[in-house]
Design a protein around this motif. Structure first.
Motif, PDB file in Angstrom:
ATOM      1  N   ARG A  38      -7.721  29.130  -8.266  1.00 44.91           N
ATOM      2  CA  ARG A  38      -6.717  29.692  -7.371  1.00 44.91           C
ATOM      3  C   ARG A  38      -5.529  28.764  -7.173  1.00 44.91           C
ATOM      4  O   ARG A  38      -5.658  27.547  -7.204  1.00 44.91           O
ATOM      5  N   PHE A  39      -4.370  29.388  -6.953  1.00 49.73           N
ATOM      6  CA  PHE A  39      -3.109  28.670  -6.815  1.00 49.73           C
ATOM      7  C   PHE A  39      -3.207  27.558  -5.771  1.00 49.73           C
ATOM      8  O   PHE A  39      -2.855  26.406  -6.049  1.00 49.73           O
ATOM      9  N   GLY A  40      -3.664  27.886  -4.571  1.00 52.02           N
ATOM     10  CA  GLY A  40      -3.737  26.898  -3.498  1.00 52.02           C
ATOM     11  C   GLY A  40      -4.659  25.736  -3.831  1.00 52.02           C
ATOM     12  O   GLY A  40      -4.358  24.581  -3.517  1.00 52.02           O
ATOM     13  N   GLU A  41      -5.787  26.037  -4.475  1.00 56.57           N
ATOM     14  CA  GLU A  41      -6.718  24.981  -4.873  1.00 56.57           C
ATOM     15  C   GLU A  41      -6.086  24.063  -5.914  1.00 56.57           C
ATOM     16  O   GLU A  41      -6.243  22.843  -5.861  1.00 56.57           O
ATOM     17  N   LEU A  42      -5.385  24.657  -6.871  1.00 54.34           N
ATOM     18  CA  LEU A  42      -4.708  23.864  -7.900  1.00 54.34           C
ATOM     19  C   LEU A  42      -3.617  22.996  -7.271  1.00 54.34           C
ATOM     20  O   LEU A  42      -3.500  21.812  -7.578  1.00 54.34           O
ATOM     21  N   LYS A  43      -2.853  23.583  -6.372  1.00 52.41           N
ATOM     22  CA  LYS A  43      -1.752  22.853  -5.729  1.00 52.41           C
ATOM     23  C   LYS A  43      -2.283  21.651  -4.953  1.00 52.41           C
ATOM     24  O   LYS A  43      -1.782  20.532  -5.091  1.00 52.41           O
ATOM     25  N   ARG A  44      -3.306  21.866  -4.152  1.00 59.76           N
ATOM     26  CA  ARG A  44      -3.884  20.768  -3.365  1.00 59.76           C
ATOM     27  C   ARG A  44      -4.555  19.725  -4.257  1.00 59.76           C
ATOM     28  O   ARG A  44      -4.377  18.529  -4.070  1.00 59.76           O
ATOM     29  N   HIS A  59       4.363  29.622 -17.536  1.00 56.09           N
ATOM     30  CA  HIS A  59       4.528  29.178 -18.922  1.00 56.09           C
ATOM     31  C   HIS A  59       3.196  29.237 -19.678  1.00 56.09           C
ATOM     32  O   HIS A  59       3.132  29.731 -20.816  1.00 56.09           O
ATOM     33  N   LEU A  60       2.124  28.757 -19.061  1.00 51.75           N
ATOM     34  CA  LEU A  60       0.807  28.777 -19.708  1.00 51.75           C
ATOM     35  C   LEU A  60       0.319  30.207 -19.926  1.00 51.75           C
ATOM     36  O   LEU A  60      -0.358  30.502 -20.910  1.00 51.75           O
ATOM     37  N   THR A  61       0.682  31.110 -19.016  1.00 46.56           N
ATOM     38  CA  THR A  61       0.330  32.522 -19.168  1.00 46.56           C
ATOM     39  C   THR A  61       1.129  33.137 -20.318  1.00 46.56           C
ATOM     40  O   THR A  61       0.576  33.856 -21.157  1.00 46.56           O
ATOM     41  N   GLU A  62       2.429  32.820 -20.393  1.00 47.81           N
ATOM     42  CA  GLU A  62       3.270  33.319 -21.488  1.00 47.81           C
ATOM     43  C   GLU A  62       2.786  32.816 -22.846  1.00 47.81           C
ATOM     44  O   GLU A  62       2.886  33.535 -23.841  1.00 47.81           O
ATOM     45  N   LEU A  63       2.279  31.590 -22.893  1.00 47.37           N
ATOM     46  CA  LEU A  63       1.763  31.034 -24.142  1.00 47.37           C
ATOM     47  C   LEU A  63       0.421  31.639 -24.550  1.00 47.37           C
ATOM     48  O   LEU A  63      -0.076  31.386 -25.639  1.00 47.37           O
ATOM     49  N   GLY A  64      -0.185  32.416 -23.659  1.00 45.17           N
ATOM     50  CA  GLY A  64      -1.472  33.032 -23.953  1.00 45.17           C
ATOM     51  C   GLY A  64      -2.654  32.116 -23.711  1.00 45.17           C
ATOM     52  O   GLY A  64      -3.748  32.360 -24.215  1.00 45.17           O
ATOM     53  N   LEU A  65      -2.451  31.051 -22.925  1.00 45.74           N
ATOM     54  CA  LEU A  65      -3.537  30.122 -22.633  1.00 45.74           C
ATOM     55  C   LEU A  65      -4.270  30.473 -21.346  1.00 45.74           C
ATOM     56  O   LEU A  65      -5.453  30.172 -21.205  1.00 45.74           O
ATOM     57  N   LEU A  66      -3.571  31.098 -20.414  1.00 46.20           N
ATOM     58  CA  LEU A  66      -4.183  31.513 -19.146  1.00 46.20           C
ATOM     59  C   LEU A  66      -4.006  33.003 -18.949  1.00 46.20           C
ATOM     60  O   LEU A  66      -3.029  33.597 -19.418  1.00 46.20           O
ATOM     61  N   GLU A  67      -4.958  33.593 -18.238  1.00 49.59           N
ATOM     62  CA  GLU A  67      -4.866  34.984 -17.803  1.00 49.59           C
ATOM     63  C   GLU A  67      -4.826  34.982 -16.290  1.00 49.59           C
ATOM     64  O   GLU A  67      -5.499  34.181 -15.639  1.00 49.59           O
ATOM     65  N   LYS A  68      -4.041  35.890 -15.752  1.00 49.40           N
ATOM     66  CA  LYS A  68      -3.869  36.015 -14.310  1.00 49.40           C
ATOM     67  C   LYS A  68      -4.679  37.215 -13.838  1.00 49.40           C
ATOM     68  O   LYS A  68      -4.568  38.296 -14.417  1.00 49.40           O
ATOM     69  N   HIS A  69      -5.499  37.012 -12.795  1.00 45.13           N
ATOM     70  CA  HIS A  69      -6.320  38.091 -12.236  1.00 45.13           C
ATOM     71  C   HIS A  69      -6.087  38.160 -10.727  1.00 45.13           C
ATOM     72  O   HIS A  69      -6.189  37.139 -10.046  1.00 45.13           O
ATOM     73  N   THR A  70      -5.795  39.351 -10.231  1.00 44.03           N
ATOM     74  CA  THR A  70      -5.605  39.537  -8.792  1.00 44.03           C
ATOM     75  C   THR A  70      -6.953  39.384  -8.095  1.00 44.03           C
ATOM     76  O   THR A  70      -7.952  39.944  -8.532  1.00 44.03           O
ATOM     77  N   TYR A  71      -6.997  38.596  -7.022  1.00 44.41           N
ATOM     78  CA  TYR A  71      -8.239  38.485  -6.263  1.00 44.41           C
ATOM     79  C   TYR A  71      -8.077  38.966  -4.831  1.00 44.41           C
ATOM     80  O   TYR A  71      -9.044  38.985  -4.078  1.00 44.41           O
ATOM     81  N   ARG A  72      -6.874  39.385  -4.475  1.00 45.03           N
ATOM     82  CA  ARG A  72      -6.637  39.938  -3.153  1.00 45.03           C
ATOM     83  C   ARG A  72      -5.715  41.124  -3.306  1.00 45.03           C
ATOM     84  O   ARG A  72      -4.637  41.013  -3.874  1.00 45.03           O
ATOM     85  N   GLU A  73      -6.138  42.272  -2.818  1.00 44.76           N
ATOM     86  CA  GLU A  73      -5.363  43.497  -3.003  1.00 44.76           C
ATOM     87  C   GLU A  73      -4.181  43.600  -2.038  1.00 44.76           C
ATOM     88  O   GLU A  73      -3.168  44.190  -2.372  1.00 44.76           O
ATOM     89  N   ASP A  74      -4.312  43.035  -0.822  1.00 41.82           N
ATOM     90  CA  ASP A  74      -3.246  43.187   0.176  1.00 41.82           C
ATOM     91  C   ASP A  74      -2.060  42.257  -0.061  1.00 41.82           C
ATOM     92  O   ASP A  74      -0.983  42.473   0.463  1.00 41.82           O
ATOM     93  N   LYS A  75      -2.246  41.199  -0.853  1.00 44.20           N
ATOM     94  CA  LYS A  75      -1.178  40.260  -1.187  1.00 44.20           C
ATOM     95  C   LYS A  75      -1.268  39.952  -2.677  1.00 44.20           C
ATOM     96  O   LYS A  75      -2.341  39.988  -3.256  1.00 44.20           O
ATOM     97  N   PRO A  76      -0.141  39.623  -3.302  1.00 42.87           N
ATOM     98  CA  PRO A  76      -0.197  39.295  -4.735  1.00 42.87           C
ATOM     99  C   PRO A  76      -0.714  37.870  -4.966  1.00 42.87           C
ATOM    100  O   PRO A  76       0.034  36.970  -5.305  1.00 42.87           O
ATOM    101  N   TRP A  77      -2.002  37.668  -4.756  1.00 49.29           N
ATOM    102  CA  TRP A  77      -2.637  36.373  -4.961  1.00 49.29           C
ATOM    103  C   TRP A  77      -3.493  36.447  -6.211  1.00 49.29           C
ATOM    104  O   TRP A  77      -4.209  37.420  -6.434  1.00 49.29           O
ATOM    105  N   TYR A  78      -3.421  35.393  -7.012  1.00 50.99           N
ATOM    106  CA  TYR A  78      -4.067  35.431  -8.320  1.00 50.99           C
ATOM    107  C   TYR A  78      -5.017  34.264  -8.537  1.00 50.99           C
ATOM    108  O   TYR A  78      -4.867  33.199  -7.969  1.00 50.99           O
ATOM    109  N   GLU A  79      -5.966  34.521  -9.431  1.00 51.75           N
ATOM    110  CA  GLU A  79      -6.822  33.476  -9.991  1.00 51.75           C
ATOM    111  C   GLU A  79      -6.396  33.338 -11.444  1.00 51.75           C
ATOM    112  O   GLU A  79      -5.942  34.302 -12.059  1.00 51.75           O
ATOM    113  N   TYR A  80      -6.571  32.161 -11.983  1.00 54.98           N
ATOM    114  CA  TYR A  80      -6.199  31.896 -13.368  1.00 54.98           C
ATOM    115  C   TYR A  80      -7.437  31.480 -14.141  1.00 54.98           C
ATOM    116  O   TYR A  80      -8.241  30.690 -13.671  1.00 54.98           O
ATOM    117  N   ARG A  81      -7.585  32.044 -15.332  1.00 54.95           N
ATOM    118  CA  ARG A  81      -8.721  31.748 -16.209  1.00 54.95           C
ATOM    119  C   ARG A  81      -8.198  31.460 -17.614  1.00 54.95           C
ATOM    120  O   ARG A  81      -7.187  32.007 -18.031  1.00 54.95           O
TER     121      ARG A  81
END
Length: 152
Positions: A38-44, A59-81
């Motif tokens: 998660r974004f906040g975990e990575l940032k901290r 950039h990593l998503t555009e390069l095809g190295l990461l995929e973005k997955h929504t983990y909260r429906e009420d806000k655009p919050w993502y997990e990266y894999r």
């Protein structure tokens, strides 16, 4: 393969290595591999600014190295894999660099992070082995051969 295809492959490899070797990109890929998604975990965890992290993740998503997955429906919050394609190169590279850093740490001992082999369910210590004799390969055990001439 034609001579025209070689520079494209080489240039693509250079672009990929330039991207993965950028300081934040490598650290982000390493942390995602080790379970920080998660974004906040990575940032901290990385101590990176939100602006820089957003740019690097995009950039990593555009390069095809990461995929973005929504983990909260009420806000655009993502997990990266890691993508499956990224796992083929990033996982061995991250494991090799991490193991090297753990064994060459200055000062205090750094415990090795445990790795699970999902096929058998046991903790493992991956290593490079010969496809012919199955013996472990060390750095001094490999020497490049001249490129084979292409058939016409």
């Amino acid at each position: 393969m034609t001579d025209k295809a070689r520079p494209a492959v080489f240039q693509h490899g250079q672009a990929f290595l330039a991207a993965i070797s950028e300081r934040w990109n490598y650290q982000i890929l390493r942390e995602v591999f080790f379970g920080v998604h998660r974004f906040g975990e990575l940032k901290r965890g990385l101590g990176i600014s939100a602006t820089m992290l957003t740019a690097r993740l995009n950039h990593l998503t555009e390069l095809g190295l990461l995929e973005k997955h929504t983990y909260r429906e009420d806000k655009p919050w993502y997990e990266y894999r890691l993508t499956e394609g990224a796992r083929e190169l990033v996982v061995p590279a991250v494991v090799a660099v991490t193991r090297w850093a753990e064994s060459h740490a200055d000062g205090e001992a750094v415990p090795a992070r445990a790795l699970l082999h999902t096929s058998c369910g046991y903790e493992t210590e991956p290593y490079l082995a010969c496809s012919h004799c199955q013996q472990p390969i060390g750095a001094a055990d490999l020497h490049p051969l001249p490129a084979k001439a292409e058939a016409k």
